[in-house]
Design an enzyme around this catalytic site. Structure first.
Site, PDB file in Angstrom:
ATOM      1  N   SER A   1       4.104 -16.199  33.931  1.00 15.64           N
ATOM      2  CA  SER A   1       4.259 -17.650  34.114  1.00 15.64           C
ATOM      3  C   SER A   1       5.207 -18.235  33.076  1.00 15.64           C
ATOM      4  O   SER A   1       6.078 -19.051  33.401  1.00 15.64           O
ATOM      5  CB  SER A   1       2.907 -18.355  34.000  1.00 15.64           C
ATOM      6  OG  SER A   1       2.048 -17.916  35.014  1.00 15.64           O
TER       7      SER A   1
ATOM      8  N   CYS B   1       0.823  -1.204   0.000  1.00 10.39           N
ATOM      9  CA  CYS B   1       0.000   0.000   0.000  1.00 10.39           C
ATOM     10  C   CYS B   1       0.865   1.266   0.000  1.00 10.39           C
ATOM     11  O   CYS B   1       1.502   1.575  -0.998  1.00 10.39           O
ATOM     12  CB  CYS B   1      -0.957  -0.056   1.193  1.00 10.39           C
ATOM     13  SG  CYS B   1      -2.291   1.121   1.043  1.00 10.39           S
TER      14      CYS B   1
ATOM     15  N   HIS C   1      -3.882  -4.927   0.989  1.00 11.16           N
ATOM     16  CA  HIS C   1      -3.249  -5.419   2.226  1.00 11.16           C
ATOM     17  C   HIS C   1      -3.304  -6.946   2.289  1.00 11.16           C
ATOM     18  O   HIS C   1      -4.347  -7.507   2.601  1.00 11.16           O
ATOM     19  CB  HIS C   1      -3.973  -4.836   3.445  1.00 11.16           C
ATOM     20  CG  HIS C   1      -3.677  -3.383   3.648  1.00 11.16           C
ATOM     21  ND1 HIS C   1      -2.592  -2.937   4.363  1.00 11.16           N
ATOM     22  CD2 HIS C   1      -4.313  -2.279   3.201  1.00 11.16           C
ATOM     23  CE1 HIS C   1      -2.566  -1.617   4.361  1.00 11.16           C
ATOM     24  NE2 HIS C   1      -3.603  -1.186   3.660  1.00 11.16           N
TER      25      HIS C   1
ATOM     26  N   GLU D   1      -1.967  -8.785   4.496  1.00 12.47           N
ATOM     27  CA  GLU D   1      -1.835  -9.274   5.877  1.00 12.47           C
ATOM     28  C   GLU D   1      -3.165  -9.425   6.603  1.00 12.47           C
ATOM     29  O   GLU D   1      -3.253 -10.146   7.588  1.00 12.47           O
ATOM     30  CB  GLU D   1      -0.911  -8.339   6.676  1.00 12.47           C
ATOM     31  CG  GLU D   1      -1.441  -6.927   6.963  1.00 12.47           C
ATOM     32  CD  GLU D   1      -1.230  -5.927   5.823  1.00 12.47           C
ATOM     33  OE1 GLU D   1      -1.030  -6.366   4.672  1.00 12.47           O
ATOM     34  OE2 GLU D   1      -1.285  -4.712   6.072  1.00 12.47           O
TER      35      GLU D   1
END
Ligand code: XMP
Length: 513
Positions: A229, A81, A169, A171
């Site tokens: 964690s 783009c 785009h 993605e």
């Protein structure tokens, strides 16, 4: 050194999505600032470069421009783009304001060429567009390889130089075959293998942690959330007993929180765990406080005090480990004050004061959340921890409206346990962003048996979201709502009414506070 693709960020809200798509192809990707000098990029030794989209026009006065020399590095470049328009600007093409802004779905028609970006893809593809300017003259030595209704140059290439440009785009999810296009770029054009896996990452991170920590002690604030964690499990794998985890009970934890952490970390992993029970102290400090901001501040400050004291108790350490993730690290690009360029998480936790003199170990700094979950699984953490829903630092306090007292905590904790149990039983817990109970500060009349009651109301909140920035309420099956309501009213003393929160964010927030 990892094989990697660098992405120059021109401020698109999708830049991180490009990075994630590449990593899903098992290739490492790094987002860097758009004006990073080409010499610095060369030192990073990437296999290819992607120029992201962005909200500007290439001809705007304050347009973000890359170092022109990125085109002289003899590396494959893919412009997406705005990135394609930059190629035009630098390589002698022409960009003009389009007659019509092209926004939304479009159909891409791939010409009969050998363009490797479209290897293995059909000639017609659904794609997602979002641009105003458009290419009107090809840059030197480029040819058009695909068109849309609106543009004769929707995909372009200079195969010899290995320069490619896409007006759409690839993605985003609205370009369903976009991942294959990205995969073709990184694999067939940049020649990358499948080296980026969490298994490989563990080996690399373990070496790095060992090299950095040497023989020194490391402490880590373990909250029971996914990030701290996973960081704990990874660092423990690297340096074992040199790591001490500190778990603070702030009195506003969910039921079983402390016992799960003790069981998993002290029990299974044999991590040195210091359990600091400060529930009473937090409750004392919160007594009589109803203002949400004040509650948050009290909890934040008290946590820091308690944590600091605990670090002294466990003995002097040189390093503090944190579960900071990649999206918190990426420097955002504030182009022309465009808010799209500034979308960032607004709840950055951590927050330990700078005066705590520690060097930091942050082994998740280059990872996205989904990668952290994979890493946790790879390290043997149970699903209960790795896939758990986000839980705010100030805990149940942001779900108790009005004063936080031990009695109210107990009511909410009991209701929350039922929500979590039922969501799990109905296979919903791991599918959605968050589901929890909120204790409202109103009491209302009810009847139980022959007696009138005057008790609290619980609101049930279940939301879908990608990142917590926006959210929609989940249309739970009636059966589940019914069970939630009857179980909460029957099993939780002090509650005679249950409501369902049907607000999206915005305008509501996820937590009630
Ligand atoms: P809101 O309520 O702003 O929440 O829509 C968005 C997401 O952020 C979480 N949240 C927090 N997380 N510390 C945290 O670590 C906090 O103080 C905090 N407040 C809200 C919330 O649970 C939701 O996922």
């Amino acid at each position: 050194m990892n094989e990697q693709i660098v992405i120059l960020d021109f401020g698109s809200q999708y830049t991180q999505v490009i990075a994630r798509r590449i990593r899903e192809c098992k290739v490492y990707s790094t987002i860097i600032h758009y004006n990073t000098p080409a010499s610095v990029i060369a030192e990073m030794n990437p296999a290819g470069i992607i120029l992201s989209g962005g909200p500007s026009s290439v001809y705007a006065k304050d347009a973000p421009l890359p170092d022109r020399a990125v085109f002289d590095l003899d590396l494959p470049v893919l412009g997406v783009c705005f990135g394609l328009q930059l190629m035009a600007k630098f390589l002698n093409g022409k960009v003009e304001r389009g007659q019509k802004r092209e926004y939304g779905k479009g159909t891409l028609r791939v010409k009969k060429t050998q363009c490797r970006l479209f290897d293995g893809l059909p000639r017609e593809l659904q794609v997602w567009n979002s641009h105003g300017d458009k290419l009107t003259r090809l840059p030197d030595d480029f040819k058009a390889v695909a068109t849309t209704e609106n543009s004769g140059f929707a995909a372009i290439e200079n195969a010899k130089a290995r320069f490619y440009g896409l007006q759409f785009h690839p993605e985003v999810a609205h370009t369903p075959k976009g991942k294959k296009i990205i995969s073709n770029f990184v694999r067939k054009i940049c020649g990358c293998g499948r080296k980026w896996t969490m298994r490989n990452y563990i080996d690399q991170a373990v070496d790095e942690i060992r090299a950095k920590a040497g023989k020194e002690k490391v402490i880590l604030g373990l909250s029971g959330g996914v990030d701290s964690s996973v960081a704990a499990a990874l660092i423990h794998k690297a340096i074992g007993k040199q790591l001490t985890c500190i778990f603070v009970n702030n009195g506003v934890l969910r039921a079983n929180e402390a016992s799960v952490v003790k069981k998993v970390f002290a029990g299974n992993f044999k991590v040195k765990l210091h359990y600091e029970d400060a529930a009473n102290l937090f409750m004392r400090k919160l007594r009589g406080v109803t203002d949400p901001e004040t509650k948050r501040k009290i909890i934040g400050n008290t946590f820091i005090d308690v944590f600091q004291k605990a670090t002294r108790k466990v003995g002097k350490a040189r390093f503090l480990a944190q579960g900071t993730l990649y999206p918190d690290v990426i420097e955002s690009v504030p182009i022309g004050g465009n808010p799209a360029a500034l979308i960032k998480s607004h709840h950055n936790v951590g927050g330990l004061p700078e005066k705590m003199k520690f060097d930091l170990i942050e082994p998740l700094r280059c990872l996205f959340k989904d990668e952290v979950r994979q890493l946790g699984t790879e390290l043997g953490l149970p699903m209960e921890i790795v896939m758990r829903q986000p839980f705010p630092g100030p805990g149940l306090a942001v779900r108790i409206l009005g004063e936080v007292t031990p009695e109210r905590c107990e009511i909410l904790r009991n209701a929350d346990t039922i929500v979590v149990e039922e969501m799990k039983l109905n296979n919903l817990y791991y599918k959605i962003w968050q589901s929890f109970a909120v204790l409202l500060p109103v009491r209302s009349v009810g009847v139980m048996g022959d007696e009138r009651t005057y008790e609290y109301t619980i609101a049930v909140r279940a939301v879908e979201s990608k990142d917590g920035m926006t959210a929609d309420w989940v249309k739970l099956p009636y059966k589940v709502i019914e069970t939630l309501s009857s179980r909460i009213i029957n099993e939780v003393n002090g509650v005679n009414r249950v409501c369902l929160d049907v607000s999206s964010k915005p305008p509501a927030t996820i937590e009630w506070e």
